[in-house]
Design a protein around this motif. Structure first.
Motif, mmCIF file in Angstrom:
data_model
loop_
_atom_site.group_PDB
_atom_site.id
_atom_site.type_symbol
_atom_site.label_atom_id
_atom_site.label_comp_id
_atom_site.label_asym_id
_atom_site.label_seq_id
_atom_site.Cartn_x
_atom_site.Cartn_y
_atom_site.Cartn_z
ATOM 1 N N LEU A 51 -35.341 -35.098 19.727
ATOM 2 C CA LEU A 51 -35.394 -34.356 20.991
ATOM 3 C C LEU A 51 -35.059 -35.264 22.169
ATOM 4 O O LEU A 51 -34.350 -34.859 23.099
ATOM 5 C CB LEU A 51 -36.778 -33.736 21.171
ATOM 6 C CG LEU A 51 -37.007 -32.935 22.456
ATOM 7 C CD1 LEU A 51 -36.061 -31.745 22.537
ATOM 8 C CD2 LEU A 51 -38.457 -32.468 22.541
ATOM 9 N N SER A 52 -35.539 -36.484 22.127
ATOM 10 C CA SER A 52 -35.326 -37.397 23.249
ATOM 11 C C SER A 52 -33.848 -37.662 23.507
ATOM 12 O O SER A 52 -33.446 -37.951 24.638
ATOM 13 C CB SER A 52 -36.056 -38.728 22.995
ATOM 14 O OG SER A 52 -35.401 -39.490 21.994
ATOM 15 N N GLN A 53 -33.015 -37.556 22.472
ATOM 16 C CA GLN A 53 -31.588 -37.851 22.602
ATOM 17 C C GLN A 53 -30.723 -36.611 22.823
ATOM 18 O O GLN A 53 -29.507 -36.740 23.013
ATOM 19 C CB GLN A 53 -31.102 -38.611 21.368
ATOM 20 C CG GLN A 53 -31.793 -39.960 21.187
ATOM 21 C CD GLN A 53 -31.718 -40.827 22.435
ATOM 22 O OE1 GLN A 53 -30.640 -41.037 22.991
ATOM 23 N NE2 GLN A 53 -32.868 -41.324 22.890
ATOM 24 N N LEU A 54 -31.330 -35.433 22.796
ATOM 25 C CA LEU A 54 -30.568 -34.221 23.115
ATOM 26 C C LEU A 54 -30.272 -34.198 24.611
ATOM 27 O O LEU A 54 -31.101 -34.599 25.435
ATOM 28 C CB LEU A 54 -31.343 -32.973 22.726
ATOM 29 C CG LEU A 54 -31.585 -32.741 21.230
ATOM 30 C CD1 LEU A 54 -32.341 -31.433 21.022
ATOM 31 C CD2 LEU A 54 -30.286 -32.739 20.437
ATOM 32 N N THR A 92 -30.037 -37.110 28.972
ATOM 33 C CA THR A 92 -30.825 -36.763 27.797
ATOM 34 C C THR A 92 -32.231 -36.373 28.257
ATOM 35 O O THR A 92 -32.626 -36.611 29.412
ATOM 36 C CB THR A 92 -30.935 -37.949 26.821
ATOM 37 O OG1 THR A 92 -31.660 -39.010 27.465
ATOM 38 C CG2 THR A 92 -29.548 -38.427 26.390
ATOM 39 N N VAL A 93 -33.002 -35.799 27.349
ATOM 40 C CA VAL A 93 -34.389 -35.460 27.680
ATOM 41 C C VAL A 93 -35.164 -36.732 28.008
ATOM 42 O O VAL A 93 -36.016 -36.751 28.910
ATOM 43 C CB VAL A 93 -35.051 -34.680 26.527
ATOM 44 C CG1 VAL A 93 -36.499 -34.332 26.876
ATOM 45 C CG2 VAL A 93 -34.271 -33.405 26.212
ATOM 46 N N ALA A 94 -34.853 -37.826 27.298
ATOM 47 C CA ALA A 94 -35.492 -39.116 27.583
ATOM 48 C C ALA A 94 -35.135 -39.600 28.985
ATOM 49 O O ALA A 94 -35.990 -40.144 29.705
ATOM 50 C CB ALA A 94 -35.082 -40.151 26.544
ATOM 51 N N ASP A 95 -33.893 -39.395 29.411
ATOM 52 C CA ASP A 95 -33.484 -39.771 30.762
ATOM 53 C C ASP A 95 -34.308 -39.003 31.799
ATOM 54 O O ASP A 95 -34.739 -39.582 32.810
ATOM 55 C CB ASP A 95 -32.001 -39.459 30.983
ATOM 56 C CG ASP A 95 -31.069 -40.352 30.183
ATOM 57 O OD1 ASP A 95 -31.464 -41.478 29.834
ATOM 58 O OD2 ASP A 95 -29.929 -39.906 29.906
ATOM 59 N N LEU A 96 -34.492 -37.729 31.562
ATOM 60 C CA LEU A 96 -35.259 -36.907 32.494
ATOM 61 C C LEU A 96 -36.696 -37.401 32.591
ATOM 62 O O LEU A 96 -37.264 -37.495 33.691
ATOM 63 C CB LEU A 96 -35.220 -35.437 32.053
ATOM 64 C CG LEU A 96 -36.036 -34.453 32.895
ATOM 65 C CD1 LEU A 96 -35.578 -34.450 34.351
ATOM 66 C CD2 LEU A 96 -35.943 -33.040 32.310
ATOM 67 N N ARG A 97 -37.282 -37.735 31.429
ATOM 68 C CA ARG A 97 -38.654 -38.257 31.437
ATOM 69 C C ARG A 97 -38.751 -39.536 32.254
ATOM 70 O O ARG A 97 -39.639 -39.677 33.115
ATOM 71 C CB ARG A 97 -39.121 -38.521 30.002
ATOM 72 C CG ARG A 97 -40.493 -39.189 29.921
ATOM 73 C CD ARG A 97 -40.828 -39.602 28.490
ATOM 74 N NE ARG A 97 -42.107 -40.308 28.445
ATOM 75 C CZ ARG A 97 -42.248 -41.612 28.650
ATOM 76 N NH1 ARG A 97 -41.172 -42.355 28.928
ATOM 77 N NH2 ARG A 97 -43.444 -42.173 28.601
ATOM 78 N N GLU A 98 -37.866 -40.479 31.988
ATOM 79 C CA GLU A 98 -37.904 -41.759 32.701
ATOM 80 C C GLU A 98 -37.700 -41.559 34.199
ATOM 81 O O GLU A 98 -38.335 -42.228 35.020
ATOM 82 C CB GLU A 98 -36.838 -42.707 32.140
ATOM 83 C CG GLU A 98 -37.093 -43.149 30.709
ATOM 84 C CD GLU A 98 -38.423 -43.851 30.552
ATOM 85 O OE1 GLU A 98 -38.706 -44.786 31.330
ATOM 86 O OE2 GLU A 98 -39.186 -43.465 29.649
ATOM 87 N N TRP A 99 -36.830 -40.640 34.565
ATOM 88 C CA TRP A 99 -36.547 -40.386 35.979
ATOM 89 C C TRP A 99 -37.765 -39.802 36.692
ATOM 90 O O TRP A 99 -38.114 -40.217 37.800
ATOM 91 C CB TRP A 99 -35.356 -39.434 36.089
ATOM 92 C CG TRP A 99 -34.984 -39.097 37.503
ATOM 93 C CD1 TRP A 99 -34.245 -39.861 38.367
ATOM 94 C CD2 TRP A 99 -35.338 -37.905 38.214
ATOM 95 N NE1 TRP A 99 -34.125 -39.217 39.579
ATOM 96 C CE2 TRP A 99 -34.785 -38.017 39.505
ATOM 97 C CE3 TRP A 99 -36.068 -36.765 37.874
ATOM 98 C CZ2 TRP A 99 -34.939 -37.020 40.475
ATOM 99 C CZ3 TRP A 99 -36.233 -35.765 38.825
ATOM 100 C CH2 TRP A 99 -35.672 -35.895 40.106
ATOM 101 N N ILE A 100 -38.439 -38.846 36.050
ATOM 102 C CA ILE A 100 -39.621 -38.237 36.672
ATOM 103 C C ILE A 100 -40.709 -39.281 36.900
ATOM 104 O O ILE A 100 -41.353 -39.320 37.961
ATOM 105 C CB ILE A 100 -40.165 -37.090 35.796
ATOM 106 C CG1 ILE A 100 -39.199 -35.896 35.812
ATOM 107 C CG2 ILE A 100 -41.546 -36.640 36.282
ATOM 108 C CD1 ILE A 100 -39.545 -34.811 34.811
ATOM 109 N N LEU A 101 -40.917 -40.167 35.914
ATOM 110 C CA LEU A 101 -42.006 -41.135 35.982
ATOM 111 C C LEU A 101 -41.660 -42.378 36.790
ATOM 112 O O LEU A 101 -42.552 -43.165 37.121
ATOM 113 C CB LEU A 101 -42.418 -41.544 34.566
ATOM 114 C CG LEU A 101 -42.996 -40.423 33.688
ATOM 115 C CD1 LEU A 101 -43.293 -40.950 32.288
ATOM 116 C CD2 LEU A 101 -44.249 -39.821 34.302
#
Length: 454
Positions: A51-54, A92-101
């Motif tokens: 999921l993190s790489q989608l 990616t979903v991981a990019d979005l997570r890192e950006w929010i945090l």
């Protein structure tokens, strides 16, 4: 699109984006009941890695329910800001997570990007967050709304005064109402769950609320949480109402099980713009809760976090004043124990805020769940740190009508004291004038309903 990975020498292959989303979800008894849960913790981790790489573009093209089959999907996609989506679709979903945090990412930046996120994207990033991530991420998001007063301002913590009664006895409701206000709660809304869902009964309660609010000049909002069509009937007959309530689901089929459609809400919106007794412009109050779609077989083989996120996609179209998840109300079939309830409460609050909603939580549980009042207090403290806009407040934390346990009148001041937060400004000033609060502390008048009987 990669739908497989290898962990510890074992290959994990997933048939679809929907399966990846379901198996990446933290363990929930509802997903187990639906037969879509990861079979092992390792498989869950594998699903999270995939999921993190989608990309967000991949999720855009794989809604939980097809656009042409579901009006909730259509509403979510038709409301999307395509220019913003085009800017971020390769993340990616991981990019979005890192950006929010990221410490440099601000509330304004998140609010802008959220307009280009579908509910599935928001659910996906939530699945990659730890509990602390969910607190930290949500804390960044300031979401306000205005009915008669403004909820969600920084440094505030509000409460819905919930004076439910087993027979809708007006005198019994009034006693609970007076006691609750004397504890300093009710700045979010004076809102009752009715036993009797009729136009006449709902109208009588609305009139009583309005008379009490006007007599004591209380700066707040009123609502009776009946079915949307019952409220509309009462308002058409002249009942005063500040807010229009409805429980919502994340699919068209789920909402039809609740007895309404998107068009029903549009009719209610039109009615409130003409006849609401509030200042506005936010006239809706929506409630949600993980698992409701599964209970009506309206989940479309989708996990309950993703379906919950879609509720918020529906809600944001109508720009509500209040939204809250009733996080432990349905029972252990969907959230089994305190660990699952805590996780769900933090997920729901985060997802609601990321949708741009003025989000509250009913931190609660039913008596047949594997949890207790200490667990709910823990959740309330975590959510207060996360910037939750409001909680429920009921006598002694025990709802004798709905038969569940919740945050009580007495918890409001404790949570405000722990966090240093205050009620909505106008309501706080009113409490000072009434000598219920002095210099931010409760006086001896607190909890004395008789001050409204003199």
């Amino acid at each position: 699109m990669r739908l497989g990975t290898s962990l510890f020498g074992q290959q994990y292959l997933f048939k679809s984006v929907k399966e990846v989303m379901a198996k990446a979800n933290e363990e929930k008894s509802g997903d187990a009941l639906a037969g879509i849960i990861a079979e092992t913790m390792t498989e869950r981790v594998a699903a999270k890695e995939v999921l993190s790489q989608l990309t967000l573009e991949t999720l855009y093209h794989h809604p939980s329910v097809p656009y042409d089959e579901d009006e909730v999907t259509r509403l979510i996609y038709d409301d999307l800001s395509m220019p913003i989506y085009e800017e971020i679709k390769e993340w990616t979903v991981a990019d979005l997570r890192e950006w929010i945090l990221d410490e440099d990412t601000t509330n304004d930046m998140i609010r802008r990007v959220s307009r280009g996120l579908t509910s599935e994207m928001i659910a996906a990033v939530t699945k990659l967050m730890s509990n602390m991530d969910l607190v930290l991420g949500a804390q960044k998001m300031i979401v306000t709304a205005h009915c008669n007063t403004t909820i969600g301002e920084p440094g505030t913590l509000s409460f819905r005064l919930q004076p439910n009664h087993t027979t809708d006895n007006l005198d019994g409701i009034m006693v609970s109402l007076m006691e609750g206000v004397s504890y300093g709660v009710g700045d979010a809304v004076l809102g009752l769950n009715p036993v009797i869902d009729t136009v006449e009964s709902v109208g009588n309660i609305l009139k009583m609320f309005d008379e009490f609010k006007r007599k004591w000049e209380i700066p707040t909002q009123t609502c009776v949480l009946a079915h949307v069509t019952t409220q509309m009937g009462a308002i058409e007959k002249g009942a005063p109402a500040d807010l229009m309530f409805q429980s919502i689901a994340g699919s068209q089929k789920g909402n039809e099980a609740f007895g309404f459609t998107v068009d029903t809400l549009r009719q209610a919106e039109s009615l409130m713009k003409k006849h609401s007794t509030a200042t506005g412009p936010n006239y809706f109050y929506f409630e949600t809760g993980q698992g409701s779609e599964l209970s009506s077989e309206a989940h479309h083989d989708t996990d309950q976090v993703t379906m919950e996120s879609r509720c918020y996609g529906l809600a944001r179209h109508f720009k509500p004043f209040l939204v809250n998840t009733v996080v432990g109300f349905i029972g252990p079939e969907y959230l089994y124990d305190s660990k699952q309830v805590t996780r769900a409460g933090l997920e729901d609050h985060f997802m609601g805020k990321l949708h741009g909603l003025p989000m509250g939580v009913d931190a609660c549980y039913t008596n047949h769940m594997k949890t207790d009042q200490n667990d709910i207090e823990n959740l309330a403290v975590l959510l207060t740190m996360a910037g939750c806009n409001y909680f429920m407040a009921i006598p002694a934390g025990d709802d004798i009508m709905l038969n569940y346990q919740c945050t009580g009148y007495h918890d409001a001041h404790s949570l405000r004291s722990i966090s240093g937060k205050k009620p909505i400004k106008a309501f706080g000033e009113w409490l000072e004038r009434m000598e219920i609060v002095k210099d931010g502390k409760l006086t001896k008048r607190a909890g004395d309903a008789s001050i409204f009987m003199k």
